[in-house]
Design an enzyme around this catalytic site. Structure first.
Site, short mmCIF file in Angstrom:
data_model
loop_
_atom_site.label_atom_id
_atom_site.label_comp_id
_atom_site.label_asym_id
_atom_site.label_seq_id
_atom_site.Cartn_x
_atom_site.Cartn_y
_atom_site.Cartn_z
N LYS A 88 7.27 -8.34 2.67
CA LYS A 88 6.52 -8.65 1.46
C LYS A 88 7.23 -9.77 0.71
O LYS A 88 7.88 -9.52 -0.30
CB LYS A 88 6.40 -7.40 0.57
CG LYS A 88 5.33 -6.45 1.06
CD LYS A 88 5.27 -5.22 0.21
CE LYS A 88 4.50 -5.42 -1.06
NZ LYS A 88 3.05 -5.40 -0.88
N GLU A 122 -6.19 -8.04 8.41
CA GLU A 122 -6.12 -7.11 7.28
C GLU A 122 -6.80 -7.71 6.06
O GLU A 122 -7.31 -8.83 6.11
CB GLU A 122 -4.66 -6.78 6.96
CG GLU A 122 -3.84 -7.98 6.59
CD GLU A 122 -2.35 -7.66 6.44
OE1 GLU A 122 -2.02 -6.53 6.06
OE2 GLU A 122 -1.55 -8.56 6.69
#
Ligand code: PMP
Length: 251
Positions: A88, A122
């Protein structure tokens, strides 16, 4: 500028206390992201966990969800050799931001990004699942962020007796599926009722999605003993316990 972050969620319990979902898994992934950027974190995992618990003790948050309409994005999810898509870190989110802007400008709630081969990857801030013929499918873990919620959904669905298969999925698979949903810490289990203006199923929230979402909330509410290790209660006692552990005391 190099930066990394983590998204962790806390829930208000029926008795007024707060509970954090899978905090250790989130903190571990934060350390993984820092390692990718060669940035040291001047705290231990235990210290960060304690800081999160202490911060939460002074704050509260909630969220609600309905079925959403999404667009297949013209923006591609980066290949894992181009950017470390499992971390992330800020750079990885540029594609998500552009995809979200494109979707919103065109009247959609959110976007689905494809990978370099054209397979489904995604959402902009969530993993994706589809239901077909009663089975549950989700993209293989190649170019996506390995969501803590994705892992929770896979575990919960399998324990409910569903077959869950990780495989390459096409846009056609999405559009002809019976049900579709996003999973993520912020979005929890969010049903997707339209893709590129094509209705999914009959355009309402599907039964499998509802069952998994219901079970997910049972887990979050502490009603499923088998998943208790995923929940960390935020109260002064749990922080004191952690303080003692940090000081090397045994319980
Ligand atoms: N993919 C992306 C790109 C995300 O930003 C997120 C949110 N962290 C997810 C998937 C879902 O991950 P998690 O379930 O751990 O929140």
């Amino acid at each position: 500028m190099l930066a990394f972050h983590e998204g962790i969620k806390a829930y208000a319990m029926g008795d007024g206390r707060l509970m954090v979902f899978r905090i250790s898994d989130h903190i571990s992934r934060l350390f993984d992201s820092a390692r990718v950027l060669r940035m040291p974190i001047p705290y231990t995992k235990e210290e960060l966990e304690k800081a999160v618990l202490e911060t939460l003790l002074k704050n509260h948050a909630t969220l609600a969800t309905n079925g959403i309409r999404v667009k297949i994005s013209s923006v591609q999810r980066p290949h894992r050799n181009l950017l470390p898509t499992h971390a992330k870190i800020s750079g990885c989110y540029l594609s998500s931001i552009l995809a979200r802007m494109e979707a919103n400008e065109n009247g959609f709630d959110d976007a689905i990004l494809l990978d370099y081969k054209g397979y489904v990857a995604e959402g902009t801030g969530a993993n994706i699942f589809l239901v077909d013929d009663g089975k549950i499918f989700t993209p293989r873990p190649d170019h996506i962020l390995l969501g803590v919620t994705r892992d929770s959904v896979i575990t919960i669905a399998r324990n409910l007796g569903y077959t869950v298969i990780e495989k390459d999925l096409t846009v056609k698979d999405l559009k002809t599926s019976e049900e579709l949903f996003f999973s993520g810490t912020a979005v929890e289990i969010t049903p997707i009722v339209e893709v590129d203006k094509k209705k999914i199923g009959d355009g309402s929230i599907g039964n499998v999605t509802l069952e998994i979402r219901k079970e997910y909330f049972e887990v979050l509410n502490g009603n499923r003993a088998a998943y208790r290790q995923w929940l960390k209660l935020v109260d002064a006692r749990s922080i004191r316990t952690r303080n003692r552990k940090l000081k090397g005391w045994s319980d």
